[in-house]
Scaffold this active site. Structure first.
Site, PDB file in Angstrom:
ATOM      1  N   ARG A 178       0.917  -1.307  -0.136  1.00  0.00           N
ATOM      2  CA  ARG A 178      -0.092   0.168  -0.145  1.00  0.00           C
ATOM      3  C   ARG A 178       0.834   1.131   0.277  1.00  0.00           C
ATOM      4  NH1 ARG A 178      -1.746   0.462   4.424  1.00  0.00           N
ATOM      5  NH2 ARG A 178      -1.274  -1.253   5.343  1.00  0.00           N
ATOM      6  N   GLY A 196      -4.166  -3.895  -1.633  1.00  0.00           N
ATOM      7  CA  GLY A 196      -4.855  -2.837  -0.937  1.00  0.00           C
ATOM      8  C   GLY A 196      -5.134  -1.526  -1.864  1.00  0.00           C
ATOM      9  N   CYS A 229       0.743  -8.171  11.542  1.00  0.00           N
ATOM     10  CA  CYS A 229       0.986  -8.472  13.073  1.00  0.00           C
ATOM     11  C   CYS A 229       0.297  -9.514  13.577  1.00  0.00           C
ATOM     12  CB  CYS A 229       0.692  -7.034  13.731  1.00  0.00           C
ATOM     13  SG  CYS A 229       1.660  -5.923  13.430  1.00  0.00           S
ATOM     14  N   PHE A 279       1.706 -18.239  17.796  1.00  0.00           N
ATOM     15  CA  PHE A 279       1.109 -18.951  17.066  1.00  0.00           C
ATOM     16  C   PHE A 279       0.457 -19.981  17.899  1.00  0.00           C
ATOM     17  CE2 PHE A 279       5.107 -17.891  14.837  1.00  0.00           C
ATOM     18  CZ  PHE A 279       4.508 -17.174  13.851  1.00  0.00           C
ATOM     19  N   GLU A 323       0.256 -21.604  20.431  1.00  0.00           N
ATOM     20  CA  GLU A 323       0.163 -21.414  21.752  1.00  0.00           C
ATOM     21  C   GLU A 323      -0.285 -20.006  22.350  1.00  0.00           C
ATOM     22  OE1 GLU A 323       1.019 -23.602  23.263  1.00  0.00           O
ATOM     23  OE2 GLU A 323       2.698 -24.715  22.161  1.00  0.00           O
TER      24      GLU A 323
HETATM   25  P1  GTP Z   1      -2.358  -8.114   7.240  1.00  0.00           P
HETATM   26  O1  GTP Z   1      -2.839  -9.085   6.050  1.00  0.00           O
HETATM   27  O2  GTP Z   1      -1.357  -7.053   6.405  1.00  0.00           O
HETATM   28  O3  GTP Z   1      -3.598  -7.269   7.702  1.00  0.00           O
HETATM   29  O4  GTP Z   1      -1.516  -8.830   8.338  1.00  0.00           O
HETATM   30  P2  GTP Z   1      -1.864  -9.911   9.431  1.00  0.00           P
HETATM   31  O5  GTP Z   1      -2.057  -9.258  10.576  1.00  0.00           O
HETATM   32  O6  GTP Z   1      -2.874 -10.733   9.006  1.00  0.00           O
HETATM   33  O7  GTP Z   1      -0.476 -10.504   9.910  1.00  0.00           O
HETATM   34  P3  GTP Z   1      -0.261 -12.267   9.554  1.00  0.00           P
HETATM   35  O8  GTP Z   1      -0.826 -13.239  10.467  1.00  0.00           O
HETATM   36  O9  GTP Z   1      -0.318 -12.621   8.020  1.00  0.00           O
HETATM   37  O10 GTP Z   1       1.100 -12.370  10.221  1.00  0.00           O
HETATM   38  C1  GTP Z   1       2.227 -11.410   9.918  1.00  0.00           C
HETATM   39  C2  GTP Z   1       3.451 -12.178  10.230  1.00  0.00           C
HETATM   40  O11 GTP Z   1       3.505 -12.325  11.577  1.00  0.00           O
HETATM   41  C3  GTP Z   1       3.960 -13.320   9.738  1.00  0.00           C
HETATM   42  O12 GTP Z   1       5.108 -13.486   9.050  1.00  0.00           O
HETATM   43  C4  GTP Z   1       3.485 -14.435  10.799  1.00  0.00           C
HETATM   44  O13 GTP Z   1       4.452 -15.466  10.654  1.00  0.00           O
HETATM   45  C5  GTP Z   1       3.965 -13.267  11.897  1.00  0.00           C
HETATM   46  N1  GTP Z   1       3.396 -13.778  13.131  1.00  0.00           N
HETATM   47  C6  GTP Z   1       1.911 -14.130  13.250  1.00  0.00           C
HETATM   48  N2  GTP Z   1       1.479 -14.595  14.621  1.00  0.00           N
HETATM   49  C7  GTP Z   1       2.659 -14.466  15.191  1.00  0.00           C
HETATM   50  C8  GTP Z   1       2.844 -14.796  16.477  1.00  0.00           C
HETATM   51  O14 GTP Z   1       2.117 -15.119  17.341  1.00  0.00           O
HETATM   52  N3  GTP Z   1       4.209 -14.905  17.156  1.00  0.00           N
HETATM   53  C9  GTP Z   1       5.220 -14.329  16.200  1.00  0.00           C
HETATM   54  N4  GTP Z   1       6.533 -14.329  16.464  1.00  0.00           N
HETATM   55  N5  GTP Z   1       4.963 -13.959  14.760  1.00  0.00           N
HETATM   56  C10 GTP Z   1       3.712 -14.069  14.442  1.00  0.00           C
HETATM   57  C1  SPV Z   2      -2.775  -4.640   5.272  1.00  0.00           C
HETATM   58  O1  SPV Z   2      -1.974  -4.038   4.915  1.00  0.00           O
HETATM   59  O2  SPV Z   2      -3.651  -4.695   6.196  1.00  0.00           O
HETATM   60  C2  SPV Z   2      -3.530  -6.056   4.335  1.00  0.00           C
HETATM   61  C3  SPV Z   2      -2.977  -6.151   2.855  1.00  0.00           C
HETATM   62  O3  SPV Z   2      -4.491  -6.585   4.762  1.00  0.00           O
HETATM   63  S1  SPV Z   2      -3.811  -4.980   2.063  1.00  0.00           S
HETATM   64  O4  SPV Z   2      -4.916  -5.527   1.437  1.00  0.00           O
HETATM   65  O5  SPV Z   2      -2.742  -4.302   0.937  1.00  0.00           O
HETATM   66  O6  SPV Z   2      -4.176  -3.836   2.535  1.00  0.00           O
END
Ligand code: GTP
Ligand code: SPV
Ligand code: MN
Length: 623
Positions: free
Chosen positions: A91, A236, A287, A530, A532
């Site tokens: 984005r 996005g 995140c 994850f 946990e």
């Molecule tokens: P958007 O699609 O951008 O909104 O991201 P999201 O909030 O859905 O994040 P996503 O679950 O894809 O995780 C983003 C990154 O964080 C990945 O590389 C995951 O492996 C890492 N991650 C997710 N959960 C955890 C966790 O509990 N611990 C750690 N250390 N890393 C995590």
């Molecule tokens: C984000 O950045 O929060 C996403 C990916 O979920 S996007 O659809 O590009 O906004």
């Protein structure tokens, strides 16, 4: 195979484009589509019906244009790889504009532009921007078609990549037009990659696999509920049902109509006793929302099912309902971060993308499959990286872009809940706010009350990720994980939350904050994360049903000793202490920083927020 070159005469002939599949009834819609075609000058206009045949045909077209590479049909059936240009991978917040009548309605966290001049600027950039291309008309529903919580949009785009992605991410096609009838309201959304195939002098140029433009505009007009996006093909920026509509425009609709559009996952959890709970959780981009939404619980007896992974629309139940906050996932698919998604971290997502998936900017294996950092422990000896270059493990750069993504339909998800399309939505028991914080913020804390929870949401801070342009790792405030997504003044958003809390009264969900990302001084994560994370969810849901104990701390209620199940994790007692350590001095500094930041909102800042900061300070000073 490149498109057949045509002459300027052909282009002129096409000035009144042929429209395929145009509906009859809705004059306002037809006139609007005609006006965009007149402005942008495509060769043809195609109304999308959302069928499988159409999807397959467009995928074939994308393969023939070189945008899609078909993956090995045995290893990764019906799946494709797309590689963007290196400057169109995330984005673009600096080019995202809220064009409200008054600057104060956009607030200090948005880029505001006056609507009049922006309209003039947009007319200039969109004029002729689709020449030589096909303009697709994509009617889509955010939310189950016909649900009282759903909304309809129509995206016109010159990108078949966007059409197939919208088909995966939303409900598209004829059934949406039927729902719209002759007069239904829709959000008009215009998208162009900004690379016409016919130059101003009439010469035809060859297409490229990933057309885009160095100049980008992602514009929102909150009063007229319009979206205009130019120059990017990335998720996005270009799939306008997602962040542009379902968050920026919908947040404004929600403010005006008494509901909430939030950057939240939705998760259904069932306790060992069989009680079902629903959790909505807001974490900033990249995140952990998708990961938490697809969690495989490690706590005995708990099960989890996915409802949504990115966006939740929530409304206090009306008359005749139980009055609780009900939520739907307005999307129909997942646009997830690939790196870090592996068998040990998110086996459900790995299974979900086994087929029928479009991958963007991941690496290609020698046997026609995909790979990214974290998919497997062992790294392939040779790959083609996300830019199409040969790659070996000693290359010194990642094989997949850190913001590479998969796009897949929600019904491919093995953990999808039966209720994920319930038109009435699911009742929310707990709201969770989180960010990526190496220090200070405890693993989990419960808010003292709704207003304290709103302060927790308002002061989320997180280390910047690769999901938007910017310096990865820099700490930034990301209130409600909505910093880039709130279509109006963020302080008004908090006020709106405070009001909804009052309206919900006793039936309001509990609010918690979490942080999976606290680190030791040498930079390793203290918490395994994850699956946990289910231990944390189990505690907070036990709080909801009144069976878990908590101890007060200045920043919120923490699990009482022994209440968070950590058996079997092999965590040293000092690690557990560190996960929950609240250092009053560091928190006072943090509060100074938060207060200074909140000061930017001036007198729009709700008094209840100021009051919560005072109380937080008092608790910290007494500690
Ligand atoms: P958007 O699609 O951008 O909104 O991201 P999201 O909030 O859905 O994040 P996503 O679950 O894809 O995780 C983003 C990154 O964080 C990945 O590389 C995951 O492996 C890492 N991650 C997710 N959960 C955890 C966790 O509990 N611990 C750690 N250390 N890393 C995590
Ligand atoms: C984000 O950045 O929060 C996403 C990916 O979920 S996007 O659809 O590009 O906004
Ligand atoms: Mn997101």
């Amino acid at each position: 195979q490149p498109p057949t070159p045509r002459t300027s005469e052909d282009a002129i002939e096409h000035d009144t484009p042929a429209a395929t599949g145009a509906p009859g009834g809705h004059h306002r819609l037809r006139d609007w589509v005609a006006s965009i075609a007149e402005l942008t000058g495509p060769d043809a206009v195609v109304w999308c019906d959302g069928s499988d045949e159409e999807y397959d045909r467009l995928c074939e077209l994308l393969v023939s244009q070189g945008t899609f590479l078909r993956l090995d049909p045995v290893r990764r059936p019906r799946s494709f790889l797309a590689r963007s240009t290196p400057d169109d991978v995330a984005r673009v917040e600096s080019r995202t504009f809220i064009c409200s009548e008054r600057a104060s309605d956009a607030g200090p966290t948005n880029n505001w532009r006056a609507p009049g001049p922006m309209r003039t600027e947009l007319r200039d950039v969109f004029a002729g921007s689709m020449r030589g291309r096909v303009m697709y008309v994509v009617p889509f529903s955010m939310g189950p078609v016909g649900s009282p919580l759903a909304q309809i949009g129509v995206e016109v785009t010159d990108s078949p990549y966007v059409v197939v992605s919208m088909r995966t991410m939303t409900r598209v096609g004829t059934r949406v037009l039927e729902e719209l009838g002759a007069e239904g309201d829709f959000v008009p959304a215009v998208h162009s990659v900004g690379m016409p195939l016919v130059e101003a002098d009439g010469r035809r140029r060859e297409d490229v696999p990933w057309p885009c433009n160095a100049l980008k505009y992602i514009c929102h007009f909150p009063e007229t509920r319009e979206i205009w996006s130019f120059g990017s093909g990335y998720g996005g920026n270009a799939l306008l049902g997602k962040k542009c509509f379902a968050l920026r425009i919908a947040s404004v609709m929600g403010r005006d109509e008494g509901w909430l559009a939030e950057h939240m996952l939705l998760l259904r959890l069932t306790s060992p006793e069989g009680r079902a709970f629903h959790v909505a959780a807001a974490f900033p981009s990249a995140c952990g929302k998708t990961n938490l939404a697809m969690i495989s619980p490690t706590v005995a007896g708990w099960t989890a099912e996915t409802i949504g992974d990115d966006i939740a629309w929530m409304r206090p139940g009306g008359p005749g309902t139980d009055g609780r906050l009900r939520a739907i996932n307005p999307e129909a698919g997942f646009f997830g971060v690939a790196p870090g998604t592996g068998e040990s971290t998110n086996p459900i997502a790995v299974a979900m993308v086994a087929s029928d998936t479009v991958f963007t900017n991941v690496a290609l294996t020698d046997d026609g499959d995909v790979w990214w950092e974290g998919l497997t422990d062992d790294v392939p000896a040779h790959l083609v990286d996300w830019q199409g270059e040969d790659w070996t493990p000693d290359a010194g750069r990642p094989a997949a872009h850190p913001n590479s993504r998969f796009t897949v339909r929600a019904d491919r998800c093995p953990s999808i809940a039966d209720s994920w399309q319930d038109p009435a939505g699911v009742p929310i028991d707990a709201i969770v706010f989180g960010g990526r914080r190496a220090t200070n913020v405890p693993l989990v804390a419960e808010s003292y009350d709704w207003a304290h929870g709103v302060l927790m949401g308002a002061t989320i801070s997180s280390e910047q990720t690769a999901a938007a342009e910017g310096t990865v790792g820099a700490l930034r405030r990301d209130p409600f994980a909505m910093l880039p997504f709130c279509g109006y003044n963020m302080a008004d958003h908090w006020d709106h939350w405070l009001r909804i809390g009052e309206q919900l009264g006793e039936s309001a969900p509990r609010i918690f904050s979490v942080n999976w990302f606290r680190k030791t001084t040498d930079g390793t994560y203290l918490w395994p994360g994850f699956g946990e994370n289910s231990r944390v969810l189990a505690w907070l849901l036990r709080r909801v049903d009144g069976t878990a104990r908590a101890t007060p701390s200045p920043v919120g209620l923490l699990p009482a000793p022994g209440e968070l199940e950590v058996d079997g994790l092999g965590l040293a007692p000092d690690v557990v202490d560190e996960l929950f350590r609240v250092d009053p001095a560091a928190w006072l500094a943090e509060t100074d920083d938060a207060e200074e930041w909140l000061g930017r909102f001036g007198d729009r800042l709700p008094a209840a927020i100021t009051d919560q900061v005072v109380r937080l300070r008092e608790r910290l000073s007494a500690a």
